[in-house]
Design an enzyme around this catalytic site. Structure first.
Site, PDB file in Angstrom:
ATOM      1  N   LEU A  87       0.832  -1.207   0.000  1.00 22.65           N
ATOM      2  CA  LEU A  87       0.000   0.000   0.000  1.00 22.65           C
ATOM      3  C   LEU A  87       0.866   1.257   0.000  1.00 22.65           C
ATOM      4  O   LEU A  87       0.862   2.060   0.931  1.00 22.65           O
ATOM      5  CB  LEU A  87      -0.936   0.002   1.209  1.00 22.65           C
ATOM      6  N   HIS A  88       1.625   1.417  -1.090  1.00 25.53           N
ATOM      7  CA  HIS A  88       2.373   2.653  -1.255  1.00 25.53           C
ATOM      8  C   HIS A  88       1.421   3.727  -1.763  1.00 25.53           C
ATOM      9  O   HIS A  88       0.194   3.545  -1.769  1.00 25.53           O
ATOM     10  CB  HIS A  88       3.573   2.448  -2.184  1.00 25.53           C
ATOM     11  N   ALA A  89       1.949   4.845  -2.205  1.00 26.34           N
ATOM     12  CA  ALA A  89       1.112   6.022  -2.456  1.00 26.34           C
ATOM     13  C   ALA A  89      -0.040   5.771  -3.426  1.00 26.34           C
ATOM     14  O   ALA A  89      -1.195   6.098  -3.125  1.00 26.34           O
ATOM     15  CB  ALA A  89       1.985   7.166  -2.969  1.00 26.34           C
TER      16      ALA A  89
END
Length: 245
Positions: free
Chosen positions: A175-177
């Protein structure tokens, strides 16, 4: 709704604006950076010009939309990177008091506040909600107690539906940007209160703060009329790997 990001650096203003635009492609975002000579600093004239251009663009959009949202729907949230950029924005607002009806200054972390405000604005929120989202971003730095998820789905005492499932993160960066923004925007549309491992799934910053990378098991919970649908939707997004697997 629009954002104006005021920085001492042309490159920083441009970079943060680009990042926020990636999170919220439908939101008008303008970066204003550098002093009058193009070096480090801030320019009152440049901020005035950016605000005038943004407000004109919003007015044009509203004129073409019979269902325009009024003053709040066409507002501008401004963020500054350091003290003197904030002072510059304040001076602009003092010189033209009419701006205060549609322009607000958010006292918030520059990058995190811009991202949070952009994602909230993308969901159709009004000026007050976008401002609150930006200012609340500072709380991501505060320690918070972990909430314990309930062990079973069912009905709450108030009669609200409740649902939960677990899902394993499949994409390498987790769940990166970009995925966090996709999830938070979708949650805003779902008509349910959704949490992922105890954090508010409508907050892109809280999702990113989870540090959830490939292989981590997440618990998705929701309450509300569309709780089961919301959980299923979010689980499907995470399980699908956001197009990265």
């Amino acid at each position: 709704m629009a954002l104006v990001l005021v920085s001492h650096s042309v490159e920083l203003a441009r970079g943060v604006a680009e990042l926020a635009e990636q999170m919220a492609p439908d939101v008008l975002i303008r970066g204003v950076g550098g002093g009058p000579d193009g070096g480090l600093g801030t320019s009152l004239d440049a901020v005035q010009k950016a605000l005038a251009e943004v407000l004109t663009a919003l007015a044009d959009d509203t004129a073409g939309d019979d269902a325009g949202g009024g003053a709040d729907g066409g507002g501008v949230v401004v963020l500054g990177d350091l003290g003197s950029s904030v002072l510059t924005v304040e001076a602009v607002l003092e010189l033209d008091e009419s701006l205060t009806e549609r322009v607000v200054l958010a006292r918030a972390p520059f990058v995190e506040g811009a991202v949070a405000a952009a994602v909230t604005a993308h969901g159709g929120a009004d000026l007050g909600a976008v401002l609150e989202s930006a200012t609340a971003s500072i709380r991501m730095f505060a320690a918070s107690e972990a909430t314990q998820p309930p062990e079973a789905s069912g009905a709450t005492s108030g009669g609200e539906s409740e649902s939960s499932r677990t899902v394993t993160v499949r994409n390498p960066l987790g769940l990166h940007a970009r995925p966090a923004a996709l999830v938070s925007r979708k949650v805003a549309e779902l008509g349910a209160t959704v949490t992922i491992d105890g954090v508010d799934a409508s907050s892109v910053l809280q999702l990113m703060a989870l540090g959830a990378t490939q292989g981590r098991e997440l618990r998705v919970e929701a309450t509300g009329e569309r709780a089961a649908e919301a959980v299923a939707t979010v689980v499907e997004m995470i399980d699908g790997g956001f197009g990265e697997v």
